[in-house]
Design a protein around this motif. Structure first.
Motif, PDB file in Angstrom:
ATOM      1  N   THR A   1       5.483   6.395   0.398  1.00  0.00           N
ATOM      2  CA  THR A   1       5.693   5.799   0.889  1.00  0.00           C
ATOM      3  C   THR A   1       5.084   4.761   0.928  1.00  0.00           C
ATOM      4  OG1 THR A   1       4.843   6.368   2.929  1.00  0.00           O
ATOM      5  CG2 THR A   1       6.511   7.592   2.668  1.00  0.00           C
ATOM      6  N   ALA A   2       5.695   3.120   1.523  1.00  0.00           N
ATOM      7  CA  ALA A   2       5.789   1.775   1.402  1.00  0.00           C
ATOM      8  C   ALA A   2       4.737   1.892   2.772  1.00  0.00           C
ATOM      9  CB  ALA A   2       5.928   0.814   1.039  1.00  0.00           C
ATOM     10  N   VAL A   3       3.556   1.893   3.322  1.00  0.00           N
ATOM     11  CA  VAL A   3       2.523   0.862   4.617  1.00  0.00           C
ATOM     12  C   VAL A   3       3.598   0.294   5.163  1.00  0.00           C
ATOM     13  CG1 VAL A   3       0.523   1.157   5.329  1.00  0.00           C
ATOM     14  CG2 VAL A   3       0.785   2.875   3.976  1.00  0.00           C
ATOM     15  N   GLU A   4       3.495  -1.056   4.596  1.00  0.00           N
ATOM     16  CA  GLU A   4       3.638  -2.795   5.132  1.00  0.00           C
ATOM     17  C   GLU A   4       5.181  -2.410   4.902  1.00  0.00           C
ATOM     18  OE1 GLU A   4      -0.041  -2.493   2.878  1.00  0.00           O
ATOM     19  OE2 GLU A   4       1.689  -2.074   2.361  1.00  0.00           O
ATOM     20  N   ARG A   5       5.892  -1.676   5.043  1.00  0.00           N
ATOM     21  CA  ARG A   5       7.455  -1.385   5.452  1.00  0.00           C
ATOM     22  C   ARG A   5       8.184  -0.589   6.411  1.00  0.00           C
ATOM     23  NH1 ARG A   5      10.039  -1.070   0.982  1.00  0.00           N
ATOM     24  NH2 ARG A   5       8.138  -1.305  -0.314  1.00  0.00           N
ATOM     25  N   ASP A   6       6.916   0.313   7.787  1.00  0.00           N
ATOM     26  CA  ASP A   6       7.559   1.462   8.160  1.00  0.00           C
ATOM     27  C   ASP A   6       7.638   2.469   7.153  1.00  0.00           C
ATOM     28  OD1 ASP A   6       7.440  -0.341  10.447  1.00  0.00           O
ATOM     29  OD2 ASP A   6       9.519  -1.599  10.289  1.00  0.00           O
ATOM     30  N   ASP A   7       6.969   2.112   6.649  1.00  0.00           N
ATOM     31  CA  ASP A   7       6.369   3.984   5.787  1.00  0.00           C
ATOM     32  C   ASP A   7       7.677   4.310   5.338  1.00  0.00           C
ATOM     33  OD1 ASP A   7       4.152   5.411   5.558  1.00  0.00           O
ATOM     34  OD2 ASP A   7       3.969   5.372   7.695  1.00  0.00           O
ATOM     35  N   ALA A   8       8.713   3.201   4.396  1.00  0.00           N
ATOM     36  CA  ALA A   8       9.592   3.431   3.453  1.00  0.00           C
ATOM     37  C   ALA A   8       9.736   4.057   2.533  1.00  0.00           C
ATOM     38  CB  ALA A   8      10.909   2.049   3.896  1.00  0.00           C
ATOM     39  N   PRO A   9      11.120   5.090   2.240  1.00  0.00           N
ATOM     40  CA  PRO A   9      10.521   6.132   1.113  1.00  0.00           C
ATOM     41  C   PRO A   9       9.919   5.497  -0.341  1.00  0.00           C
ATOM     42  CG  PRO A   9      12.304   6.651   2.936  1.00  0.00           C
ATOM     43  CD  PRO A   9      11.661   5.357   2.921  1.00  0.00           C
ATOM     44  N   VAL A  10       9.565   6.098  -1.026  1.00  0.00           N
ATOM     45  CA  VAL A  10       9.173   5.423  -2.830  1.00  0.00           C
ATOM     46  C   VAL A  10       9.492   6.508  -3.409  1.00  0.00           C
ATOM     47  CG1 VAL A  10       7.464   3.871  -3.861  1.00  0.00           C
ATOM     48  CG2 VAL A  10       7.579   3.793  -1.587  1.00  0.00           C
ATOM     49  N   LEU A  11       8.606   6.992  -3.587  1.00  0.00           N
ATOM     50  CA  LEU A  11       8.707   8.954  -3.827  1.00  0.00           C
ATOM     51  C   LEU A  11       9.175  10.341  -2.894  1.00  0.00           C
ATOM     52  CD1 LEU A  11       5.681   8.731  -6.350  1.00  0.00           C
ATOM     53  CD2 LEU A  11       8.353   8.021  -7.237  1.00  0.00           C
ATOM     54  N   ALA A  12      10.368  10.670  -3.535  1.00  0.00           N
ATOM     55  CA  ALA A  12      10.602  11.998  -2.227  1.00  0.00           C
ATOM     56  C   ALA A  12      10.530  13.089  -3.508  1.00  0.00           C
ATOM     57  CB  ALA A  12      12.515  11.626  -1.971  1.00  0.00           C
ATOM     58  N   ASP A  13      11.221  14.638  -3.473  1.00  0.00           N
ATOM     59  CA  ASP A  13      11.069  15.879  -3.820  1.00  0.00           C
ATOM     60  C   ASP A  13      10.182  15.516  -5.003  1.00  0.00           C
ATOM     61  OD1 ASP A  13      13.540  15.994  -2.156  1.00  0.00           O
ATOM     62  OD2 ASP A  13      14.911  14.979  -3.202  1.00  0.00           O
TER      63      ASP A  13
ATOM     64  N   THR B   1       0.873  -1.585   0.047  1.00  0.00           N
ATOM     65  CA  THR B   1       0.171  -0.084   0.077  1.00  0.00           C
ATOM     66  C   THR B   1       0.635   1.059  -0.035  1.00  0.00           C
ATOM     67  OG1 THR B   1      -1.420  -1.516   1.200  1.00  0.00           O
ATOM     68  CG2 THR B   1      -1.874   0.502   1.170  1.00  0.00           C
ATOM     69  N   LEU B   2       0.714   1.920  -0.389  1.00  0.00           N
ATOM     70  CA  LEU B   2       0.891   3.172  -1.183  1.00  0.00           C
ATOM     71  C   LEU B   2       0.502   4.485  -0.010  1.00  0.00           C
ATOM     72  CD1 LEU B   2       1.913   4.385  -5.052  1.00  0.00           C
ATOM     73  CD2 LEU B   2       3.466   2.950  -3.148  1.00  0.00           C
ATOM     74  N   ARG B   3       0.838   4.680   1.060  1.00  0.00           N
ATOM     75  CA  ARG B   3       0.988   6.457   1.309  1.00  0.00           C
ATOM     76  C   ARG B   3       1.079   7.632   1.269  1.00  0.00           C
ATOM     77  NH1 ARG B   3      -0.587   5.341   6.687  1.00  0.00           N
ATOM     78  NH2 ARG B   3       1.758   4.515   7.469  1.00  0.00           N
ATOM     79  N   VAL B   4       0.953   8.401   0.614  1.00  0.00           N
ATOM     80  CA  VAL B   4       0.464   9.222  -0.512  1.00  0.00           C
ATOM     81  C   VAL B   4       0.123  10.513   0.876  1.00  0.00           C
ATOM     82  CG1 VAL B   4       0.163  10.949  -2.224  1.00  0.00           C
ATOM     83  CG2 VAL B   4      -0.064   8.172  -2.270  1.00  0.00           C
ATOM     84  N   ARG B   5       1.294  11.576   0.926  1.00  0.00           N
ATOM     85  CA  ARG B   5       0.887  12.926   1.808  1.00  0.00           C
ATOM     86  C   ARG B   5       0.835  13.698   1.304  1.00  0.00           C
ATOM     87  NH1 ARG B   5       4.084   9.581   5.372  1.00  0.00           N
ATOM     88  NH2 ARG B   5       3.360   8.592   7.499  1.00  0.00           N
ATOM     89  N   MET B   6       0.082  14.738   1.524  1.00  0.00           N
ATOM     90  CA  MET B   6      -0.184  15.874   0.438  1.00  0.00           C
ATOM     91  C   MET B   6      -0.054  17.367   0.732  1.00  0.00           C
ATOM     92  SD  MET B   6      -3.269  14.398  -1.984  1.00  0.00           S
ATOM     93  CE  MET B   6      -3.209  12.611  -2.323  1.00  0.00           C
ATOM     94  N   TRP B   7       0.800  17.889   0.359  1.00  0.00           N
ATOM     95  CA  TRP B   7       1.048  19.516   1.137  1.00  0.00           C
ATOM     96  C   TRP B   7      -0.178  20.949  -0.352  1.00  0.00           C
ATOM     97  CZ3 TRP B   7       4.493  15.904   2.164  1.00  0.00           C
ATOM     98  CH2 TRP B   7       4.172  15.314   3.649  1.00  0.00           C
ATOM     99  N   GLU B   8      -0.289  21.066  -0.206  1.00  0.00           N
ATOM    100  CA  GLU B   8      -0.783  21.966  -0.131  1.00  0.00           C
ATOM    101  C   GLU B   8      -0.033  24.281  -0.464  1.00  0.00           C
ATOM    102  OE1 GLU B   8      -4.697  22.394  -1.904  1.00  0.00           O
ATOM    103  OE2 GLU B   8      -5.520  21.365  -0.523  1.00  0.00           O
ATOM    104  N   GLU B   9       0.289  24.776  -1.884  1.00  0.00           N
ATOM    105  CA  GLU B   9       0.673  25.975  -1.435  1.00  0.00           C
ATOM    106  C   GLU B   9       0.418  26.425  -2.717  1.00  0.00           C
ATOM    107  OE1 GLU B   9       3.945  24.734  -1.788  1.00  0.00           O
ATOM    108  OE2 GLU B   9       5.157  24.335  -0.572  1.00  0.00           O
TER     109      GLU B   9
END
Length: 294
Positions: free
Chosen positions: A276-288, A249-257
């Motif tokens: 991040t990947a939910v099942e692996r302690d929110d390991a990074p998937v996409l950054a920046d 499962t992907l967790r997608v956090r969003m910040w509006e500006e």
């Protein structure tokens, strides 16, 4: 197999004609997980030909993703594909992408950077049809073992991370067969389908395509922040920070500006994402990851 940087950057761009139909767009959207629930009007925008809107990230697979392939065949580029990693991707669109079309896509090596143990090849592709420019895409490819030639290290600045809680958090489930479906859009790398090949590459099972995560995150932000209006997206870029596996499962956090002003009823702004990947302690998937929008 060293890269001839001067020759690669000076080479004539490679142009090819690409075509796509509504079936290609629908297949791409289904490969991102669109269509659940199947009768949801918001999902039918991605799956029903009579209502079809095209996510700008479709530019990465239009014509079978020939932009990257054309760039890697440029003069001066002779690398082992097993040593190539997709490090980052961006797309800038100039108008809504048509659900069917034919365009000329021109690709070139925009830069080659020296990161010490690796080289970074920047491939730039521009597509235009009879009505003018459609999109510009840029891929950053890490080539392990090709650095250390004394070249420019390239830009190192990254978008600042928000220091507040996200405005939205969305979970996107990845189906077990999703990589098998997504690869039908043109990325046939066995790393995403063949367990034996994946083990040889150091993974215990096939991984999801990075560009699939890229498209899923864009869809989540468009649906959550932009009211499902794909035409509001002007640019979208990310850095691939880690892998994700089908079934996770992907967790997608969003910040509006908001920029304020701008044309139309919305005004310009951006959405920053962290995936991040939910099942692996929110390991990074996409950054920046940043979406520029109107």
């Amino acid at each position: 197999m060293p890269i001839d940087v001067e020759r690669a950057v000076a080479a004539e761009p490679h142009s090819t004609r690409i075509s796509w139909s509504h079936k290609d767009v629908q297949l791409y959207h289904l490969g991102l997980g669109a269509g659940v629930p199947a009768t949801d009007p918001g999902e039918l925008r991605y799956t029903l030909e009579s209502r079809l809107h095209v996510l700008p990230s479709f530019a990465t697979v239009a014509g079978g993703g020939m932009g990257v392939i054309g760039g890697l065949s440029a003069p001066g580029i002779d690398v082992d594909l097993a040593a190539v990693l997709h490090g980052g991707q961006s797309v800038e669109t100039y108008r809504p992408l048509p659900a069917a079309g034919t365009a000329t896509q021109t690709s070139r090596v925009a830069a080659v950077y020296d990161k010490g143990k690796a080289a970074v090849i920047v491939l730039r592709s521009e597509a235009a049809d009879d009505d003018g420019p459609l999109w510009t895409s840029q891929a950053q490819l890490f080539v392990r073992g090709e650095g250390g030639f004394g070249g420019d290290r390239g830009p190192s600045a990254r978008p600042a991370s928000p220091e507040r809680d996200p405005d939205h958090v969305v979970r996107c489930g990845i189906r077990e067969e999703q990589a098998l479906l997504y690869r039908l859009s043109g990325d046939w790398n066995p790393l995403h389908a063949d367990p034996e090949f994946a083990r040889l590459a150091g993974f215990d099972r096939p991984i999801l395509h990075g560009l699939c995560s890229y498209g899923m995150a864009l869809k989540a932000a468009v649906d959550t922040v932009l009211g499902g209006d794909v035409a509001r997206v002007r640019g979208y870029g990310t850095r691939f920070a880690g892998v994700v596996f089908p079934g996770e499962t992907l967790r997608v956090r969003m910040w509006e500006e908001k920029d304020g002003g701008g044309e139309g009823e919305h005004g310009a702004g951006r959405v920053r994402l962290a995936v991040t990947a939910v099942e692996r302690d929110d390991a990074p998937v996409l950054a920046d990851t940043v979406i520029e929008h109107t």
